[in-house]
Structure formats: C-alpha cells, structure tokens
Write an enzyme that holds these catalytic residues in place. Sequence first.
Site: not given
Length: 350
Positions: A160, A201, A237, A265, A267
């Site tokens: 990030e 990432n 996400h 990651e 979801d």
Amino acid sequence: MPALRSLLAVTALACGALATPSASLLFPTSGLNLAAKSAKKLYFGTATNSEQWNDTKYYNILKNNAEFGQVTPANVMKWFATEPEEGVFTFQDADIIADFTKKTGKLLRGHNCVWYNQLPDWLTTGTFTAPELAFIVSRHCYNLVNHYKGHVYSWDVINEAFNDDGTFREDVFYNTLNTSYIPLALYAARAADPNAKLYINDYNIEGTGAKSTALKNLVKSLKADGVPIDGVGIQSHLIVGEVPSTFQQNLEEFVALGVEVAITELDIRFESLPPNATGIAQQKKDYETVVAACNAVEKCVGVTVWDFTDKYSWIPSTFPGQGDACPWDENYVKKPAYEGIIEGFQTKHH
C-alpha cells in the site's frame, strides 16, 4: 470356493472400515484449491489468524488441502509483531503459522515487510536520519525474509505505497527516504531469500485507473533499474456489484511488464445487511468474475481470500454495517459465492 468368498467379504469389510468416515473425506473430489489446480493455478488460499484455530470447525476447513493450498498470516508477520523493539526480532507467533503450512504442505505467502500501518511505537515516534532509517528498513526486511528462507513462496515486500490518486503515500518511510525505501526493501528481501517471489501489494488497483497506472510506472522503473520485482498483488477488497469491468485487462497490463500477479486479499462485501436474494446472486457472479479474470491470465498464479468465513471477517469492524463478504457464512455454510469461485476456475477461454 466359500473360503475365498469369505476372504473377499472380510477384505471388503476391512477396506470399508479403512475408508470411514467416508472415502470422499479421504480423497475429496472437489474444493476451491482443487478447482484452482485443475485450472493450472498454483493455489487457492486464505488469510488466517492462529488464535481462531481453537474453533474446531474453522480449523478443519482451513487444514483441508482440497479447499486451501496456501495460507497468508493476516497479522503476525507485520512489523509490530516481528520487530516490537528496535533490533529485537520476535517470530514465535508467525512461526506457528509457518509450521502449520510445513505440516500440511500448503504454500506460505509472507505478509508483509514494509507498510505504513501496524508499526511499533519506536518506529512511528522515532526521529531518524535518512541513513538511519535506510538501515532500519534494510535490516527489518532482511531479517524477516531470511528467517523464513526457503519456505515462503512469495512476500508482500511493499504494501500500500500509493494514494488512490496515484501519488505516493506520505508515511514514516516516504517522508524521510522519498521512494528510495522501495528498492532498499526489495534488494534486502532478495539478498535474504533469492528464491522467494517479491511482490508489491495494493488495493483499488483491481481495474485500470490512476492508482493502477502509478503502480505500473513504478514496476517499469524498478525493472529498468534492475531492482528485483517479481509480482503485483491485487488485494481485491471489493463491493458487491462494483467489480471493475477492466479487471482482466488490468491483470494483462501488469503481466505485460514482466511480472506475475495474484489476487491476494479477496472479499466482496455488502454495503447494507442483510442481503436480499438479488444481492446474493450478484455476489456469486462477482466472485466468478474475479476468479475467471485470474483464470484467463496465465501469469495470474493464484487467488487468496481474506479469511473464508464471515465469522472472522475484518469487514464489520472496519466498515460498520457492512459485511457478509466471505464464501462461507458465520455458521460455516457455503454460500452461492463458493460456487461462483468454482465456476470462475471452470471458465473456458479461447
């Protein structure tokens, strides 16, 4: 031939006994990781926290290699956990997860080396010169990666680093070192484990746009300078009904730069609860879309969900009133989203 018949009957009974509770449990024919492998991906995985393993239902699903062939420690490899005091490294919590992956034969993703969040106080409140902080970054990355040398498939070395508008995030690293902390961390990680895949990432880079473009430009410049960079982690996400239409195109653009990609990651959350039938169907479709995009791109190596059950999802505490983002509900019932993942891996591409 009664003796032979008796022997065959006894043998059949014995084989039946060996196969209990059922052959399908011993030799599963379906599961998310099996679907990923059938699609020639390296893995389907999940993030986890070991304190959840006292929950037997959770642990039994997690350890099942038909479902998960890879694990990411959700928290215990982060800086606050691994270097809580300057120069003092503590790996015992992360070792629990690493040992579990050795025992179960799962791949391990390291997460993460350098991130602006979950840092120890000594680092966030310290006043360091640029050479001091450069040494701290290099030492941390080297010691962390070297501790798991030969065991970690890939590391999120940089996590990030960008704002959503594509500018670099101002944090303790950038404010003192500008962007030089990025190659410093990557060089240290490569020296520590020459065989681990080194990733950058980030989130909100699932589709094309300013942030994705900024990361592509960073990868290009790192490559041009000979800095080791092997992969880009697409966090994913996402929100139900809002999967970017350029998802697959975006993966292809990253791969064209000479790196692999992974969904790291995943979801897909509802913004209001409880979801209705239309929303549940859309969530299934969205999971299928994301997985199918990875499936279509040869160098998209695998997919990881950010835990697999709503019971332990990070979403409700971070986004109050939102949730139901995972493939299993909080009672470990598979949702239509689970089938969406399977179908995404089964998608044929021409």
